[in-house]
Scaffold this motif. Structure first.
Motif, PDB file in Angstrom:
ATOM      1  N   ALA A 148       0.823  -1.208   0.000  1.00 21.81           N
ATOM      2  CA  ALA A 148       0.000   0.000   0.000  1.00 21.81           C
ATOM      3  C   ALA A 148       0.860   1.261   0.000  1.00 21.81           C
ATOM      4  O   ALA A 148       1.894   1.323   0.667  1.00 21.81           O
TER       5      ALA A 148
ATOM      6  N   GLN B 150      -5.596  -1.219   2.761  1.00 18.70           N
ATOM      7  CA  GLN B 150      -4.318  -1.517   2.113  1.00 18.70           C
ATOM      8  C   GLN B 150      -4.524  -2.451   0.924  1.00 18.70           C
ATOM      9  O   GLN B 150      -3.923  -2.260  -0.134  1.00 18.70           O
TER      10      GLN B 150
ATOM     11  N   ASP C 248      -5.949  -0.511  -1.990  1.00 22.61           N
ATOM     12  CA  ASP C 248      -4.880   0.325  -2.541  1.00 22.61           C
ATOM     13  C   ASP C 248      -3.975  -0.512  -3.447  1.00 22.61           C
ATOM     14  O   ASP C 248      -3.654  -0.123  -4.574  1.00 22.61           O
TER      15      ASP C 248
ATOM     16  N   TRP D  15       3.190  -2.299   6.938  1.00 28.82           N
ATOM     17  CA  TRP D  15       2.517  -2.999   5.849  1.00 28.82           C
ATOM     18  C   TRP D  15       1.811  -4.217   6.419  1.00 28.82           C
ATOM     19  O   TRP D  15       2.409  -5.013   7.147  1.00 28.82           O
TER      20      TRP D  15
END
Length: 120
Positions: free
Chosen positions: A33, A43, A46, A109
């Motif tokens: 992301a 995320q 994205d 992440w």
């Protein structure tokens, strides 16, 4: 882009190429992301948008994805990841998929996705 005969290396960075093309296939590096403050669902959405853009830049799209590997920092987040996946997925063109738990390079992440797609 650098080439070695019939191998194309796109979006090169210090240690990797963002995409490698060969034999009618595109191999996408792990995508994470842009906004690591998002939750797992955010995320994932994205990343899937990034994958769409990468594939479009190569003249192909998600209907041509053959295989996907998804890495989650916590496998218990699979439900949240799947919510974003299900919104994005073209049900007529489902790729093969593996989802595993793994530590990622950046602790912010929560998801990383890589894919192999057929070019047009």
């Amino acid at each position: 882009m650098s080439t070695h005969s019939d191998i194309g290396r796109h979006l090169e960075e210090q240690r990797l190429s963002g995409v490698v093309t060969h034999g009618g296939l595109a191999y996408l590096a792990g995508q994470v992301a842009d906004d690591a403050t998002l939750d797992v669902e955010g995320q994932t959405a994205d990343i899937l948008a990034q994958i769409d853009a990468l594939l479009a830049s190569l003249g192909t799209d998600k209907t041509r994805i053959l295989s996907v590997q998804i890495f989650l920092t916590d496998i218990n987040d699979i439900g949240a990841m799947n919510r974003a996946w299900d919104v994005w997925l073209d049900p007529a063109h489902k790729p093969a998929r593996a989802t595993v738990e793994a530590k990622l390079a950046n602790p912010d992440w929560r998801v990383e996705i890589t894919a192999i797609a057929a070019l047009r």
